[in-house]
Design a protein around this motif. Structure first.
Motif, PDB file in Angstrom:
ATOM      1  N   LEU A 397      12.989  12.800  14.493  1.00 11.63           N
ATOM      2  CA  LEU A 397      11.896  13.710  14.145  1.00 11.63           C
ATOM      3  C   LEU A 397      11.759  13.889  12.636  1.00 11.63           C
ATOM      4  N   LEU A 398      12.724  13.369  11.890  1.00 12.40           N
ATOM      5  CA  LEU A 398      12.692  13.531  10.436  1.00 12.40           C
ATOM      6  C   LEU A 398      11.701  12.571   9.813  1.00 12.40           C
ATOM      7  N   ARG A 399      11.118  12.975   8.721  1.00  5.84           N
ATOM      8  CA  ARG A 399      10.176  12.144   7.969  1.00  5.84           C
ATOM      9  C   ARG A 399      10.678  12.002   6.543  1.00  5.84           C
ATOM     10  N   SER A 400      10.404  10.880   5.989  1.00  8.14           N
ATOM     11  CA  SER A 400      10.823  10.645   4.603  1.00  8.14           C
ATOM     12  C   SER A 400       9.874  11.361   3.650  1.00  8.14           C
ATOM     13  N   THR A 401      10.400  11.643   2.466  1.00  2.00           N
ATOM     14  CA  THR A 401       9.623  12.331   1.434  1.00  2.00           C
ATOM     15  C   THR A 401       9.666  11.515   0.155  1.00  2.00           C
ATOM     16  N   LYS A 402       8.986  12.006  -0.845  1.00  2.00           N
ATOM     17  CA  LYS A 402       8.960  11.323  -2.134  1.00  2.00           C
ATOM     18  C   LYS A 402      10.220  11.571  -2.949  1.00  2.00           C
ATOM     19  N   VAL A 403      11.135  12.353  -2.420  1.00  2.00           N
ATOM     20  CA  VAL A 403      12.388  12.656  -3.110  1.00  2.00           C
ATOM     21  C   VAL A 403      13.516  11.916  -2.402  1.00  2.00           C
ATOM     22  N   ARG A 404      14.309  11.237  -3.171  1.00  2.00           N
ATOM     23  CA  ARG A 404      15.432  10.470  -2.608  1.00  2.00           C
ATOM     24  C   ARG A 404      16.455  11.425  -1.986  1.00  2.00           C
ATOM     25  N   LEU A 406      16.127  13.217   0.557  1.00  2.00           N
ATOM     26  CA  LEU A 406      15.518  14.412   1.124  1.00  2.00           C
ATOM     27  C   LEU A 406      14.589  14.018   2.263  1.00  2.00           C
ATOM     28  N   SER A 407      14.823  14.593   3.443  1.00  2.31           N
ATOM     29  CA  SER A 407      13.988  14.367   4.616  1.00  2.31           C
ATOM     30  C   SER A 407      13.264  15.663   4.980  1.00  2.31           C
ATOM     31  N   LEU A 408      12.244  15.495   5.819  1.00  7.24           N
ATOM     32  CA  LEU A 408      11.412  16.638   6.196  1.00  7.24           C
ATOM     33  C   LEU A 408      11.378  16.758   7.710  1.00  7.24           C
ATOM     34  N   LEU A 409      11.549  18.006   8.201  1.00  3.58           N
ATOM     35  CA  LEU A 409      11.382  18.307   9.622  1.00  3.58           C
ATOM     36  C   LEU A 409      10.252  19.307   9.755  1.00  3.58           C
ATOM     37  N   ASP A 410       9.175  18.854  10.428  1.00  8.43           N
ATOM     38  CA  ASP A 410       8.003  19.714  10.595  1.00  8.43           C
ATOM     39  C   ASP A 410       7.392  19.414  11.961  1.00  8.43           C
ATOM     40  N   LEU A 411       7.498  20.358  12.867  1.00  9.98           N
ATOM     41  CA  LEU A 411       6.950  20.206  14.216  1.00  9.98           C
ATOM     42  C   LEU A 411       5.556  20.793  14.333  1.00  9.98           C
ATOM     43  N   GLY A 412       4.913  21.037  13.234  1.00 10.96           N
ATOM     44  CA  GLY A 412       3.604  21.654  13.245  1.00 10.96           C
ATOM     45  C   GLY A 412       2.598  20.892  14.073  1.00 10.96           C
ATOM     46  N   GLY A 413       1.804  21.593  14.864  1.00 10.08           N
ATOM     47  CA  GLY A 413       0.769  20.978  15.674  1.00 10.08           C
ATOM     48  C   GLY A 413       1.189  20.646  17.081  1.00 10.08           C
ATOM     49  N   LEU A 414       2.487  20.839  17.428  1.00  8.23           N
ATOM     50  CA  LEU A 414       2.954  20.469  18.771  1.00  8.23           C
ATOM     51  C   LEU A 414       2.847  21.620  19.763  1.00  8.23           C
ATOM     52  N   GLY A 415       2.610  22.842  19.285  1.00  7.16           N
ATOM     53  CA  GLY A 415       2.547  23.964  20.201  1.00  7.16           C
ATOM     54  C   GLY A 415       2.361  25.269  19.454  1.00  7.16           C
ATOM     55  N   PRO A 416       2.479  26.379  20.185  1.00  9.49           N
ATOM     56  CA  PRO A 416       2.318  27.676  19.532  1.00  9.49           C
ATOM     57  C   PRO A 416       3.468  27.949  18.562  1.00  9.49           C
ATOM     58  N   PRO A 417       3.229  28.755  17.516  1.00  9.08           N
ATOM     59  CA  PRO A 417       4.255  28.981  16.488  1.00  9.08           C
ATOM     60  C   PRO A 417       5.556  29.534  17.035  1.00  9.08           C
ATOM     61  N   GLY A 418       5.509  30.485  17.942  1.00  8.25           N
ATOM     62  CA  GLY A 418       6.735  31.069  18.453  1.00  8.25           C
ATOM     63  C   GLY A 418       7.611  30.049  19.155  1.00  8.25           C
ATOM     64  N   GLU A 419       7.021  29.206  19.993  1.00  5.77           N
ATOM     65  CA  GLU A 419       7.790  28.195  20.722  1.00  5.77           C
ATOM     66  C   GLU A 419       8.307  27.114  19.780  1.00  5.77           C
ATOM     67  N   LEU A 420       7.501  26.747  18.774  1.00  2.00           N
ATOM     68  CA  LEU A 420       7.954  25.752  17.806  1.00  2.00           C
ATOM     69  C   LEU A 420       9.136  26.269  16.996  1.00  2.00           C
ATOM     70  N   ALA A 421       9.149  27.564  16.684  1.00  7.37           N
ATOM     71  CA  ALA A 421      10.277  28.125  15.937  1.00  7.37           C
ATOM     72  C   ALA A 421      11.554  28.052  16.768  1.00  7.37           C
ATOM     73  N   ARG A 422      11.467  28.334  18.060  1.00  7.69           N
ATOM     74  CA  ARG A 422      12.657  28.247  18.915  1.00  7.69           C
ATOM     75  C   ARG A 422      13.130  26.800  19.054  1.00  7.69           C
ATOM     76  N   GLU A 423      12.199  25.860  19.207  1.00 11.04           N
ATOM     77  CA  GLU A 423      12.582  24.448  19.317  1.00 11.04           C
ATOM     78  C   GLU A 423      13.218  23.959  18.013  1.00 11.04           C
TER      79      GLU A 423
END
Length: 615
Positions: A397-404, A406-423
């Motif tokens: 689920l990690l995505r690469s970034t422009k910084v060596r 450093l990875s990014l985890l962002d589940l945005g858009g997969l569901g409601p905010p409360g459920e995404l925070a728990r996941e």
């Protein structure tokens, strides 16, 4: 609730004070001198009516029905003010009318004067003349009544004494040899003679105080200033107006300061939260600088502030009990727009700068901004769905970034905010097993409940407040919530502080310019004082101030003479951090906390720590 002091309120709103001072000075100097003089003068009119006593001998007489000393009493009380009010049509009280008149009687000259001051000449003449005429008439009538009563009383006494005298005369005729009766008859005859004389005097020549008009009232104009005299000089009036405006401006600034509900200074932020500000992030000069991410080779006030925060967080991590996983730092703020996402992205970048495998985690799903900061291309939704999170490997689920590193985890858009925070919270333990540092950008504490899912998992919680934006109540409520939910160390970071440029922050051009100027100064100094031996430089503390030392311990960090204050608690990581930032023996209280922390010394301290266990 912590409100700024009066001095701080005035310093912040100096423009209010300056504006009202200028307005006051302008209004004071605006009118023309002649106009000011005319407007400040008021004209009233005085008038005096003079009566003269007809018989001056009665001025000191006690035989008159009314004593001369009683004239003023009768003129200003009783029937006289009532009659005057009726004649002139006065609507106020009788006492008010009498208070406008001054009555004086001069026994030496027999002059009785009635003086008054009124707004118009006609009113002044009317009041003075009417009081004089009514008083003179009243005194005459009053004395006639009193004299009539005195004559009746004298006649009655004469009749009574005459009757008694006749009785004694009859007794004496019957007994001519009675000596006692003869003596009583003689005494009574004498009393009768005096009584008859007094009655005849009252009847023939009564003692009456009578007056005639010597001079009727004439108005006299009186010009006087209303209150304090207005200066004719424009400069003086402007200065007085400026002083009045200054006083008003100070009052307005203090009142606005008392009503202000925002954090305005680092000291106020510390008082409200009950935390010491570990790092103060300077205010960015423009949007480009604010959006920039820390990179190797970038050295400015913002970058060094973030690196300082990295070292502070790292120091706290080393003071916590050892764990077989990466550390988790949670970034929170009381409200939106307070620099939380900017701090999270740059803190993660500074950890990655050291070579640590770092993950920046977005949990602010209502206003996601972290991805835009760390990813050059436009952020695309994840290829997985919410149902896939139960079987997919967290690292996928990690995505690469422009910084060596450093990875990014962002589940945005997969569901409601409360459920995404728990996941997201459920994924963190597994990710911590494979990475060194995890930095979480959360939603505002007082605005949403998603952040509460992450608080128990954090090793360190960084509370970000922004000067001139964070509400006092929100900051207090945030600290209360966090302390109720966790025992993890809380670090206070203040953003938005306007910083003066210091010699510590230079770009490359400034470095070369400074070095060149330093070489020129060195040549001039060498030419002027060749052969002189300069004194050895004193060791410097973290604030750049020379301090005495007793040598260098095995750790390689100079220590000051004496003991640190307060004593070091080995179980409190923040107390250890306080000790590191008190190398000069005094607690740091300056506004620029970032410049106060010695990055090199803390780095040296961290390098001396034992390596983390292998994963």
């Amino acid at each position: 609730m912590s409100n700024p002091s009066a001095l701080a309120a005035v310093r912040r709103r100096w423009w209010v004070v300056a504006l009202l001072t200028a307005v006051g000075a302008g209004l004071g100097a605006l009118p023309e001198p002649a106009t000011v003089e005319e407007e400040s003068l008021t004209t009233t009119y005085s008038a005096t009516h003079t009566l003269l006593l007809n018989n001056q001998e009665l001025a000191y007489s006690s035989s008159t029905a009314i004593s001369p000393s009683q004239i003023r009493l009768f003129a200003l009380n009783g029937e006289v003010p009532e009659r005057v009010a009726e004649q002139i049509g006065f609507d106020g009280s009788r006492a008010e009318l009498a208070s406008q008149v001054q009555v004086d009687f001069d026994q030496e000259t027999g002059a009785l004067t009635f003086s008054t001051t009124q707004d118009t000449a006609e009113q002044a003449v009317l009041v003075a003349d009417t009081f004089a005429e009514v008083t003179n008439s009243y005194l005459t009538t009053r004395q006639d009544e009193l004299n009539g009563k005195r004559i009746v009383a004298a006649t009655t006494r004469v009749d009574m004494l005459r009757e008694k005298a006749n009785e004694l005369s009859a007794q004496l005729a019957a007994n001519p040899t009675d000596v006692a009766v003869a003596a009583d008859a003689d005494a009574l005859q004498s009393q009768l003679s005096v009584a008859i004389q007094q009655r005849d005097q009252l009847t023939d020549t009564p003692a009456i105080l009578s007056f005639t008009t010597l001079a009727s009232a004439e108005p006299v104009a009186i010009e006087q200033s209303s209150g304090l005299s207005t200066p004719r000089s424009r400069t003086t009036r402007g200065a007085l107006g400026g002083i009045a405006g200054l006083a008003l401006g100070l009052g307005v600034a203090v009142v606005l300061g008392r009503l202000d509900r925002r954090l305005r200074s680092p000291q106020q932020a510390e008082d409200v939260t009950g935390l010491r500000a570990r790092v103060i992030v300077p205010k960015a000069t423009d949007d480009k600088q604010a959006q920039a991410i820390v990179m190797s080779g970038r050295h400015d006030s913002l970058s060094d502030a973030y690196r300082t925060l990295r070292n502070v967080v790292g120091f706290v991590h080393t003071s916590l009990p050892a764990v077989e996983r990466g550390r988790i730092a949670l970034i929170v703020s009381p409200g939106p727009g307070e620099g939380k996402t900017t701090l999270a992205s740059n803190l993660a970048a500074t950890f990655a700068e050291t070579g640590a495998k770092t993950i920046a985690v977005n949990t602010d799903f209502r206003r996601p901004q972290l991805s835009n900061r760390l990813v050059d291309t436009s952020f695309a939704p994840s290829a997985y769905t919410l149902d896939d999170l139960g079987w997919v490997e967290p690292t996928q689920l990690l995505r690469s970034t422009k910084v060596r590193h450093l990875s990014l985890l962002d589940l945005g858009g997969l569901g409601p905010p409360g459920e995404l925070a728990r996941e997201t919270a459920a994924l963190l333990p597994a990710l911590a097993e494979t990475h060194d540092q995890i930095v979480i950008d959360s939603s505002p504490v007082t605005a949403t409940a998603e952040v509460l899912e992450l608080v128990p998992m954090a090793d360190v919680i960084i509370v970000v407040v922004r000067l001139n934006r964070t509400q006092l109540e929100s900051a207090q409520r945030t600290i209360t919530i966090l302390r109720d939910l966790t025992t993890a160390p809380l670090l206070l970071v203040i953003s938005g502080m306007k910083q003066d440029r210091t010699d510590y922050y230079y770009d490359d051009t400034d470095r070369r310019k400074s070095a060149k100027q330093g070489d020129n100064k060195g040549r001039r100094a060498d030419t002027a004082g060749r052969g002189a031996t300069p004194p050895p430089p004193a060791p410097l503390g973290p604030t750049g101030v020379a301090r005495p030392t007793t040598g260098t311990p095995s750790g390689g960090i100079p220590r000051p003479t004496g003991t640190l204050r307060p004593p070091l608690d080995p179980n409190d990581p923040l107390a250890k951090l306080d000790a590191m930032t008190r190398l000069d023996g005094t607690p740091p209280r300056s506004s620029n906390r970032a410049a106060e922390l010695n990055i090199d010394e803390i780095d040296e301290f961290l390098r001396q720590q034992p390596p983390s266990p292998p994963r």
